[in-house]
Design a protein around this motif. Structure first.
Motif: not given
Length: 218
Positions: A71, A93-96, A99, A101, A120
């Protein structure tokens, strides 16, 4: 048979047809929201590009263990799956940090942490039911609980690095620690008022803990 698919430059909201149901690599771009109209499997990478919202809703998104789920900045994942509330099975998994959720199922959800390896960005919980951690939780941005969800730590610790932390119905398990670790002010609302095991390890100028709307400068 899987297919390569890239959705870009579509400045509108709506479903995308998933009759294939299996993709090699899937990239969601353009603007607006993208909503699969069925469960899908992605054999390779699934990338949500800058500014896009992926409305997973109640659809399962799975991987066979070879791909990456990414993301980028300013992206949103809306998840309403009862059970594991995230795309599952990806190798990484890579979440900026920018980002977001959103969990908002009607029913209990498992907050996916990839065995504590997933951080997260922003996390918001609107679930009508209980949300249970499956590993140690780290949230780099704001953490917001709204409505009447219950948070269960599942025997794991929580680290909150955002400027705003709103914890509603949550009682830490025995021996568990919540760490607030932001370089800067943090505004923390502890609405159940228990304040158990609050570990203020962050070097901040002021941290405000508000329990039942009572504000204390620590």
């Amino acid at each position: 048979v899987g297919s390569e698919m890239c959705i870009r430059d579509r400045s509108m909201d709506g479903d995308f047809n998933t009759t294939t149901r299996s993709f090699e690599n899937l990239t969601l771009g353009g603007t607006g929201l993208k909503r699969p109209n069925s469960d899908i499997a992605v054999n390779g990478d699934l990338t949500v590009l800058d500014g896009v919202e992926l409305d997973q809703l109640t659809r399962a998104i799975t991987n066979d263990g070879d791909g990456a789920f990414v993301m980028e900045q300013n992206t949103i994942l809306d998840n309403r799956v009862v059970g594991v509330a995230f795309p599952t099975g990806f190798a990484s998994y890579s979440l900026d940090p920018t980002s977001r959720v959103d969990l908002q199922a009607t029913g209990n959800q498992t907050l996916f942490t990839n065995s504590g390896a997933l951080s997260y960005g922003q996390l918001r919980i609107f679930t009508v039911g209980t949300v249970t951690l499956d590993g140690a939780l780290t949230v780099e941005g704001d953490f917001i609980m709204n409505g009447s969800p219950t948070l269960a730590d599942g025997g794991f610790d929580l680290t909150m690095n955002g400027s705003s932390v709103d914890i509603r119905d949550f009682t830490p398990g025995a021996g568990r620690t919540i760490t607030f670790n932001r370089t800067g002010d943090q505004f923390i609302t502890d609405n159940d008022g228990s304040g158990q095991n609050l570990d203020f390890t962050n070097a901040v100028s002021y941290t405000h803990l508000r329990a039942h709307e009572t504000r204390h400068d620590l």
